[in-house]
Scaffold this motif. Structure first.
Motif, mmCIF file in Angstrom:
data_model
loop_
_atom_site.group_PDB
_atom_site.id
_atom_site.type_symbol
_atom_site.label_atom_id
_atom_site.label_comp_id
_atom_site.label_asym_id
_atom_site.label_seq_id
_atom_site.Cartn_x
_atom_site.Cartn_y
_atom_site.Cartn_z
ATOM 1 N N UNK A 1 1.265 5.156 19.255
ATOM 2 C CA UNK A 1 0.764 4.007 18.502
ATOM 3 C C UNK A 1 -0.606 3.544 18.959
ATOM 4 N N UNK A 2 -1.041 3.969 20.135
ATOM 5 C CA UNK A 2 -2.363 3.598 20.620
ATOM 6 C C UNK A 2 -3.054 4.858 21.146
ATOM 7 N N UNK B 1 -9.236 5.967 22.271
ATOM 8 C CA UNK B 1 -10.275 5.247 21.520
ATOM 9 C C UNK B 1 -11.622 5.829 21.970
ATOM 10 N N UNK B 2 -12.149 6.806 21.239
ATOM 11 C CA UNK B 2 -13.322 7.538 21.730
ATOM 12 C C UNK B 2 -14.533 6.660 22.042
ATOM 13 N N UNK C 1 -1.529 4.670 12.151
ATOM 14 C CA UNK C 1 -1.487 3.212 12.227
ATOM 15 C C UNK C 1 -2.361 2.670 13.365
ATOM 16 N N UNK C 2 -2.453 3.415 14.468
ATOM 17 C CA UNK C 2 -3.221 2.890 15.591
ATOM 18 C C UNK C 2 -4.458 3.697 15.888
ATOM 19 N N UNK C 3 -4.791 4.628 15.012
ATOM 20 C CA UNK C 3 -5.851 5.585 15.296
ATOM 21 C C UNK C 3 -7.213 5.005 14.962
ATOM 22 N N UNK C 4 -8.061 4.806 15.961
ATOM 23 C CA UNK C 4 -9.394 4.266 15.665
ATOM 24 C C UNK C 4 -10.211 5.181 14.772
ATOM 25 N N UNK C 5 -9.855 6.470 14.732
ATOM 26 C CA UNK C 5 -10.638 7.422 13.962
ATOM 27 C C UNK C 5 -10.090 7.623 12.556
ATOM 28 N N UNK D 1 -9.451 6.663 8.808
ATOM 29 C CA UNK D 1 -10.094 5.819 7.798
ATOM 30 C C UNK D 1 -9.066 5.033 7.015
#
Lengths: 207, 233
Positions: free
Chosen positions: A70-71, A74-75, A198-202, A204
């Motif tokens: 879920x987390x 975060x590149x 759901x938690x992917x900073x990458x 869209x």
């Protein structure tokens, strides 16, 4: 509350409760075993050690799996002036804090057992934090690694309680190893396993 | 000074993207050029500390990015092409983190939000922002503090005219202050007059054109040549 902890809690949400439920399973079994049998003090202690340590391992396994899924990494944040050791330490502290209720319940069985489990908790928390970083590459995710390693440690601790200080002494190594895993991650590579948008900073298309 | 020494990198074993990059980037604007997929963004990620090289090293002002992590990143600002922001935070919270890590007061976050026009949206979760707004958010983060090394991946893409002018003006201020700016851009016209040098990534290796021709037409022609990945003298 610090940003890192806030993000982790928001990512975990109800999984915090489920991790405690997972931890209560072995602990509850140990409690019932002690309550329903007339045991010598050393056997009560053994039950406390095994139940308490397994409780912490189960809880960490559940939390580490949830964090890994879920987390995800975060590149962009890796370009900020903070170290891999800092990020790993934050996760380990979060995990360790959530073990506190399980340690208190272990103390109800046997206080010395609870102290021994407390002593190995930093090691388990750091190993779990490292497992989160390796999770995307493993079919068993983070939980498999935590359960296997932690289970072995729990069994060893129950039989040989004196290894608890050894685990504590090895905590700096566990921290360095977890930080190295954090650095080694290829964070902008797509990995299909254990990956939720759901938690992917990458992603869209985050909800 | 940004220094890349014998850096190699592959996302997957056996598929190298960068195969021994040697590059020294002093102050001024350096353009990273090449066709799609040649490894420009990957090289930028290595310099930004996003990815760790499989071998070799990257140094920022003499600090190794991976053994001296905090010192190397202290004066670094990276604006990616795809604004990856954690969906679990608001814009203000993310900028607050940047302020804390860079040792800047929280008021710096408010100023940055004002500059990029996101003050009214700062309380919103990243999930609620459009792609353009997310790009402005990472740009705001780059404005906090006094970055001496700024890495920009397609900074003008999908930006309106006002935003483009503001970004270019910001780059001019950085260059005037002696900062090192490395930019990847397929849009050459705005950057050609400002660039001090250009590097092209081709077949995993890097080649530098330094200095660039003084004549504007010759300069632009060379940059377009490099952007197409063609060999240049």
């Amino acid at each position: 509350m610090r940003f890192e902890a806030r993000i982790a809690w928001r990512a975990l949400r109800w999984r915090l409760l489920s991790s405690w439920v997972a931890g209560l399973l072995p602990l509850g079994a140990a409690f019932l075993f002690v309550r329903n049998n007339e045991l010598a003090p050393q056997h009560v202690r053994l039950a406390g050690l095994l139940g308490g340590a397994c409780g912490v391992v189960f809880a960490f396994s559940d939390l580490a799996e949830a964090l890994g899924v879920r987390r995800p990494a975060w590149p962009w944040a890796r370009s900020l002036p903070w170290s891999a050791a800092h990020r790993v330490r934050t996760d380990a502290l979060l995990l360790a804090v959530h073990a506190a209720p399980l340690l208190l319940l272990t103390a109800q069985i046997d206080l010395v057992a609870a102290l021994a489990v407390l002593t190995v908790t930093p090691w388990l928390a750091l190993r779990a934090a490292g497992a989160v970083r390796r999770a995307p590459e493993r079919r068993s995710g983070a939980s498999g690694e935590v359960l296997l390693e932690g289970g072995l440690l729990a069994a060893a601790l129950a039989l040989l309680p004196w290894i608890a200080p050894l685990a504590l002494a090895a905590t700096p190594w566990a921290w360095r190893a977890a930080a190295e895993r954090e650095r080694e991650q290829k964070v902008s590579r797509w990995l299909e396993l254990h990956h939720l948008a759901v938690g992917d900073p990458q992603s869209w298309s985050s909800e | 000074m940004i220094r890349v020494h014998r850096a190699t990198f592959a996302y997957r074993p056996g598929e190298p993207v960068l195969a021994g990059i040697d590059l020294e980037i002093p102050g001024g604007l350096t353009l990273l050029l090449g066709p799609n997929g040649c490894g420009k963004s990957t090289l930028l990620k290595l310099i930004a500390g996003i990815e760790r090289p499989d071998s070799g090293l990257v140094e920022i002002d003499g600090h190794d990015l991976w053994t001296d992590e905090v010192a190397a990143r202290r004066g670094l600002a990276y604006v990616p092409e795809q604004p990856d922001l954690t969906p679990y935070a608001t814009v203000r919270e993310i900028l607050g983190l940047v302020c804390r890590l860079r040792g800047e007061p929280q008021s710096a976050a408010e100023e940055a939000l004002e500059f990029v026009g996101l003050r009214d949206l700062a309380h919103r979760s990243v999930r609620e922002l459009s792609m353009g707004q997310r790009r402005r958010s990472v740009l705001a983060a780059a404005l906090i503090g006094t970055p001496r090394h700024v890495l920009l991946d397609e900074p003008l893409e999908a930006m309106d005219r006002g935003a483009r002018d503001a970004i270019l003006a910001w780059i001019d201020r950085l260059l005037a202050a002696g900062a090192t700016v490395v930019a990847v851009s397929h849009d050459l016209a705005p950057f050609a007059p400002r660039a001090h040098r250009a590097a092209t990534v081709r077949a995993g290796h890097c080649r530098l054109a330094d200095p660039l021709p003084d004549d504007p037409a010759a300069r632009l022609a060379l940059l377009e040549h490099m952007a197409r990945g063609e060999p240049f003298p």
